[in-house]
Write a protein that holds these residues in place. Structure first.
Motif, PDB file in Angstrom:
ATOM      1  N   THR A 120       0.754  -1.245   0.135  1.00  0.00           N
ATOM      2  CA  THR A 120      -0.183  -0.137  -0.020  1.00  0.00           C
ATOM      3  C   THR A 120       0.868   1.273   0.087  1.00  0.00           C
ATOM      4  O   THR A 120       0.388   2.459  -0.457  1.00  0.00           O
ATOM      5  N   GLU A 121       2.269   1.077   0.355  1.00  0.00           N
ATOM      6  CA  GLU A 121       3.262   2.157   0.303  1.00  0.00           C
ATOM      7  C   GLU A 121       3.274   2.683  -1.078  1.00  0.00           C
ATOM      8  O   GLU A 121       3.650   3.944  -1.295  1.00  0.00           O
TER       9      GLU A 121
ATOM     10  N   ASP B 195      10.870   1.532   0.098  1.00  0.00           N
ATOM     11  CA  ASP B 195      10.222   0.436   0.454  1.00  0.00           C
ATOM     12  C   ASP B 195       9.410  -0.256  -0.368  1.00  0.00           C
ATOM     13  O   ASP B 195       9.140  -1.700  -0.570  1.00  0.00           O
ATOM     14  N   VAL B 196       8.821   0.591  -1.360  1.00  0.00           N
ATOM     15  CA  VAL B 196       7.920   0.003  -2.646  1.00  0.00           C
ATOM     16  C   VAL B 196       8.902  -0.789  -3.400  1.00  0.00           C
ATOM     17  O   VAL B 196       8.535  -1.821  -3.847  1.00  0.00           O
ATOM     18  N   GLU B 197      10.160  -0.279  -3.420  1.00  0.00           N
ATOM     19  CA  GLU B 197      11.027  -0.912  -4.458  1.00  0.00           C
ATOM     20  C   GLU B 197      11.334  -2.494  -4.226  1.00  0.00           C
ATOM     21  O   GLU B 197      11.577  -3.297  -4.435  1.00  0.00           O
ATOM     22  N   HIS B 198      11.478  -2.322  -2.593  1.00  0.00           N
ATOM     23  CA  HIS B 198      11.894  -3.668  -1.869  1.00  0.00           C
ATOM     24  C   HIS B 198      10.700  -4.538  -2.212  1.00  0.00           C
ATOM     25  O   HIS B 198      10.744  -5.764  -2.337  1.00  0.00           O
ATOM     26  N   GLY B 199       9.389  -4.063  -1.897  1.00  0.00           N
ATOM     27  CA  GLY B 199       8.409  -4.806  -1.900  1.00  0.00           C
ATOM     28  C   GLY B 199       7.982  -5.357  -3.230  1.00  0.00           C
ATOM     29  O   GLY B 199       7.701  -6.708  -3.079  1.00  0.00           O
ATOM     30  N   LEU B 200       8.354  -4.956  -4.036  1.00  0.00           N
ATOM     31  CA  LEU B 200       8.157  -5.360  -5.521  1.00  0.00           C
ATOM     32  C   LEU B 200       8.952  -6.378  -5.878  1.00  0.00           C
ATOM     33  O   LEU B 200       8.719  -7.387  -6.670  1.00  0.00           O
TER      34      LEU B 200
ATOM     35  N   LEU C  11      -3.220  -7.454  -0.931  1.00  0.00           N
ATOM     36  CA  LEU C  11      -3.115  -5.981  -0.876  1.00  0.00           C
ATOM     37  C   LEU C  11      -4.436  -5.558  -1.032  1.00  0.00           C
ATOM     38  O   LEU C  11      -4.782  -4.399   0.030  1.00  0.00           O
ATOM     39  N   ASN C  12      -5.483  -6.130  -1.422  1.00  0.00           N
ATOM     40  CA  ASN C  12      -6.880  -5.705  -1.056  1.00  0.00           C
ATOM     41  C   ASN C  12      -7.425  -5.708   0.286  1.00  0.00           C
ATOM     42  O   ASN C  12      -8.105  -4.880   0.871  1.00  0.00           O
ATOM     43  N   PHE C  13      -6.870  -6.826   1.180  1.00  0.00           N
ATOM     44  CA  PHE C  13      -6.943  -6.874   2.490  1.00  0.00           C
ATOM     45  C   PHE C  13      -6.431  -5.813   3.192  1.00  0.00           C
ATOM     46  O   PHE C  13      -7.070  -5.121   4.002  1.00  0.00           O
TER      47      PHE C  13
END
Length: 241
Positions: free
Chosen positions: A148-149, A188-193, A213-215
């Protein structure tokens, strides 16, 4: 067997979940239009603080389930981002301290903030459910929930742009949390992806990632539902934060 989406398509589907992000919630829209009364802004800050202090616990749960040393070394930065490094002031104080400065700027009683006096049951339930999810699920799933970031820089930028004019009674130095989170969210998004790319090796896992992600989006939306119901415009003066 359904085909695996190419990563570009998969990422686009993840990003399309933005339509359910709480930036579109009625309470947030009112907040960013300057339509809320000061007590409602204080209520939002007080309830979101319960989420802020839970984030390091969520990240610690992810680390506890992760067998990969390199991944743990990267993920631990998120705990330090919120809990802080060294002293509890200055640039290294962390996100929780920055949120505390926001609480001070909007006029919240520090004891009320610390004891979660104004936190609504629905907010407690949603946040605790998120922490429990991170404890109980594989670390990759919990990591993906943090995506969600992807949508956070916009909501922070909106507040930085609008609040000084719409809420001039809030001290400008109280807005530092929003400013600090924009570059951290991008990192953080870069790592999460990267986690999503390596874990989602089947179409079923890709679809699971979207459901996760929807949760998380439901968690954030439910928090605003509870805040909106708990602090209506006509709330009696004696009950207001």
């Amino acid at each position: 067997m359904q085909r695996l989406w190419a990563f570009d398509e998969f990422e686009a589907r993840l990003r399309a979940c933005e339509s359910r992000y709480h930036i579109h919630h009625r309470f947030n829209l009112r907040l960013n239009r300057g339509e809320l009364q000061p007590f409602q802004v204080r209520a939002w800050v007080a309830n979101r603080y319960y989420y802020q202090v839970a984030i390091p616990r969520k990240d610690a749960a992810i680390i506890s389930n992760c067998p990969d040393r390199d991944e743990r070394r990267r993920w631990v930065l998120r705990i330090l981002d919120h809990d802080g490094r060294d002293a509890y002031d200055g640039d290294d104080a962390g996100g929780i301290e920055a949120w505390g400065r926001l609480a001070q700027a909007v006029g919240l009683d520090p004891e009320d903030l610390r004891t979660h006096r104004h936190v609504q049951p629905g907010v407690r339930f949603a946040v605790d459910a998120y922490v429990n999810f991170a404890r109980q699920r594989p670390w990759e799933e919990a990591a993906i929930s943090s995506l969600t970031e992807m949508f956070a820089p916009k909501i922070h930028a909106d507040r930085l742009a609008a609040w000084p004019t719409l809420y001039p009674w809030i001290a400008a130095d109280g807005l530092g949390y929003f400013r600090s989170r924009i570059p951290l969210a991008t990192r953080d998004v870069e790592h999460g992806l990267e986690v999503a790319r390596s874990w989602c090796t089947t179409r079923a896992r890709q679809e699971r990632a979207i459901a996760i992600l929807n949760f998380k989006l439901d968690i954030l939306w439910s928090m605003l539902d509870a805040i909106e119901r708990g602090f209506p415009d006509d709330m009696p003066e004696a009950q207001r934060p």
